[in-house]
Design a protein around this motif. Structure first.
Motif, PDB file in Angstrom:
ATOM      1  N   CYS A 211       0.811  -1.215   0.000  1.00  0.00           N
ATOM      2  CA  CYS A 211       0.000   0.000   0.000  1.00  0.00           C
ATOM      3  C   CYS A 211       0.850   1.273   0.000  1.00  0.00           C
ATOM      4  CB  CYS A 211      -0.931  -0.004   1.199  1.00  0.00           C
ATOM      5  SG  CYS A 211      -0.070   0.078   2.768  1.00  0.00           S
TER       6      CYS A 211
ATOM      7  N   THR B  13       7.961  -5.071   2.075  1.00  0.00           N
ATOM      8  CA  THR B  13       6.986  -6.103   1.709  1.00  0.00           C
ATOM      9  C   THR B  13       5.572  -5.900   2.227  1.00  0.00           C
ATOM     10  OG1 THR B  13       7.456  -7.326   3.700  1.00  0.00           O
ATOM     11  CG2 THR B  13       8.880  -7.766   1.797  1.00  0.00           C
TER      12      THR B  13
ATOM     13  N   CYS C  41       5.909  -5.517   6.070  1.00  0.00           N
ATOM     14  CA  CYS C  41       4.904  -6.311   6.789  1.00  0.00           C
ATOM     15  C   CYS C  41       5.245  -7.793   6.883  1.00  0.00           C
ATOM     16  CB  CYS C  41       3.526  -6.078   6.162  1.00  0.00           C
ATOM     17  SG  CYS C  41       2.998  -4.352   6.401  1.00  0.00           S
TER      18      CYS C  41
ATOM     19  N   ARG D 149       0.960  -3.799  11.701  1.00  0.00           N
ATOM     20  CA  ARG D 149       1.179  -2.346  11.836  1.00  0.00           C
ATOM     21  C   ARG D 149       0.874  -1.833  13.242  1.00  0.00           C
ATOM     22  NH1 ARG D 149       4.024   0.561   7.786  1.00  0.00           N
ATOM     23  NH2 ARG D 149       3.949  -0.834   6.014  1.00  0.00           N
TER      24      ARG D 149
HETATM   25 FE1  F3S Z   1       0.099  -2.121   3.466  1.00  0.00          FE
HETATM   26 FE2  F3S Z   1       0.285  -4.630   2.763  1.00  0.00          FE
HETATM   27 FE3  F3S Z   1       1.330  -3.879   4.993  1.00  0.00          FE
HETATM   28  S1  F3S Z   1      -1.429  -3.330   2.428  1.00  0.00           S
HETATM   29  S2  F3S Z   1       0.083  -2.169   5.672  1.00  0.00           S
HETATM   30  S3  F3S Z   1       1.940  -3.197   2.982  1.00  0.00           S
HETATM   31  S4  F3S Z   1       0.273  -5.790   4.659  1.00  0.00           S
END
Ligand code: F3S
Ligand code: SAH
Ligand code: SF4
Length: 444
Positions: free
Chosen positions: A11, A46, A82, A168
């Motif tokens: 993201c 990641t 992540c 997160r």
């Molecule tokens: Fe984003 Fe994927 Fe981490 S959507 S918050 S990069 S698990």
């Protein structure tokens, strides 16, 4: 001098984090490499939100093994973000040639971890919670004229399918004055477009001030004089009337909203723990369109959540059609270990999910094409992004409604020179995923 290359998945928060990773590495004396094959350090930032994200990462990491065995034994491979946060030491079990593993809360440790790994031993460090916001670190922006500015990190929601809260952490809001100060500095530095980031920006401030203050934040940020203000992601249960009013009042806030609905059936929305019904969602959309009649809307939709019947899926199609989204990101549900939905038994067979997905994708394409077709003949102030990736004679630009426009690069002008400028564009043709346009005569 050592060089680095960063590959980013996932993201916008990860894109932002990658700009901070680049900033940190450059402050530590590294220089950017033009590709992974020539870099001394390769960083994977990641995502693990869906199984496909995991698979892509481990596929790409294992393909780098050849680099190490084929004459570049000293190249360092770091896995962060992540997957790093979720798997920690276990990354090494799946990919033994990885040298550094770090997580979402300790980006700042990366230079030290790389130094430690130079001795030939992998270094792994994961923190359970973060003390600093990545925004306090130096940054190298991918586009000098655009900045991501996190307003919250983490998430306090518990959507049944979602791994994000576990990688997160809980939601934490930055002080409003810090966000405003950062945007003020960015504007002085030539940034014309800012995207405020959070998993659920609408609840901004709840942890820090006891109540959400996102609409106030929008007004304060707009006061900095930034030309274009965007934000993501909005949670439908938390978008307030005040926020809608601020969007309508503030010329800097672009007339576009990403409002993930995830599903059209109330039974599935409940099983997903989304906290709203389809009726409530439609009511919010109605309010938005009353306040900002031409607002463009995009969404995220999951197909094949456990227990989804054909009737449930039909409710998704119906909602998508009713709202007539300008764009939708569609996903086939994938179970994520440790999430509540992973324990649900009544799974939808893969072929059924795929068939539904294809029907939804066809509808989304038609709606997107219809929405683009309505643009033909209009004049839009477009922010030029630079040359298109496929054709250096074509410029990519964004309308205020976030539609992508392709334009011929005028003779005598360079894509790099035009990037970051705003120009009036006449929309000449529609395609399903983008528009064609040309620079308008400013004296029209
Ligand atoms: Fe984003 Fe994927 Fe981490 S959507 S918050 S990069 S698990
Ligand atoms: N915070 C944002 C988005 C988080 S993840 C929000 O609340 O909308 C981005 C998108 O990935 C989600 O909107 C969802 O549509 C999709 N997604 C998340 N987990 C998923 C899963 N387990 N399977 C399939 N899609 C998923
Ligand atoms: Fe995941 Fe839901 Fe939080 Fe979005 S709001 S990050 S989908 S738990």
């Amino acid at each position: 001098m050592k060089s680095y290359f960063i590959r980013t998945f996932g993201c916008q928060m990860n894109k932002h984090d990658s700009e901070r990773i680049a900033g940190l590495l450059e402050s530590a004396g590294y220089v950017p490499a033009c590709g992974p094959d020539v870099a001394d350090v390769i960083v994977f930032n990641t995502c693990c939100v869906r199984e496909t994200a995991d698979e892509r990462l481990y596929g790409q990491v294992s393909s780098l093994k050849a680099l190490k065995t084929g004459g570049r034994p000293d190249v360092l491979i770091a896995v962060g973000g992540c997957v790093g946060q979720r798997d920690g030491e276990a990354v090494l079990a799946r990919a033994a040639h990885v040298d550094v593993v770090f997580g979402t809360h300790n980006i700042h440790e990366l230079p030290a971890l790389l130094d430690a790994a130079e001795s030939g031993r992998p270094s792994v460090s994961i923190l359970e919670a973060g003390e600093t916001f990545a925004s306090d670190l130096p940054q190298v922006r991918e586009k000098p004229w655009h900045a991501w500015v996190p307003v919250t990190v983490g998430c306090d929601n518990h959507c049944a399918y979602c791994i994000v809260p576990s990688v997160r952490g809980p939601e934490r809001s930055r002080p409003m004055e810090d966000v405003v100060a950062e945007v003020t500095t960015l504007v002085a530095d030539g940034v014309v477009e800012v995207t405020l980031l959070g998993q659920n920006v609408n609840s901004y401030g709840r942890d820090r001030y006891g109540k959400p203050r996102f609409s106030e934040l929008l007004r304060a940020v707009a006061d900095t004089g930034v030309s274009r203000l965007r934000f993501a992601t909005s949670h439908p249960k938390d978008i307030s009337d005040e926020t809608i009013a601020a969007m309508a009042d503030l010329p800097a806030v672009m007339p576009y909203l990403h409002l993930p609905v995830q599903h059209g059936s109330n039974d599935i929305l409940k099983a997903m723990r989304r906290g709203y019904t389809r009726e409530e969602y439609l009511l919010r959309v109605g309010k938005l369109r009353d306040a900002i009649p031409d607002v463009a809307l995009s969404t995220d939709i999951i197909v094949g959540f456990p227990g989804e019947t054909e009737a449930d899926f039909a409710a998704t199609l119906d909602l998508v059609e009713r709202v007539a989204f300008d764009h939708a990101f569609t996903f086939i549900y994938s179970a994520r270990e440790g999430t509540p939905a992973a324990a649900l038994a009544d799974t939808v067979p893969r072929e059924v999910a795929q068939e539904r997905f294809d029907r939804l994708a066809a509808l989304v394409r038609n709606l997107s094409y219809a929405s683009n077709t309505r643009e033909v003949g209009s004049f839009r102030e477009c922010l030029i992004g630079g040359a298109s990736r496929r054709d250096s004679a074509v410029l990519g630009a964004r309308t205020p409604h976030n539609r992508l426009v392709h334009l011929p690069l005028p003779t005598g002008e360079s894509a790099a020179g035009l990037a970051g400028t705003t120009r009036l564009v006449r929309i000449t043709a529609a395609h399903p995923w983008f528009l064609s346009g040309e620079f308008a005569d400013d004296s029209r």
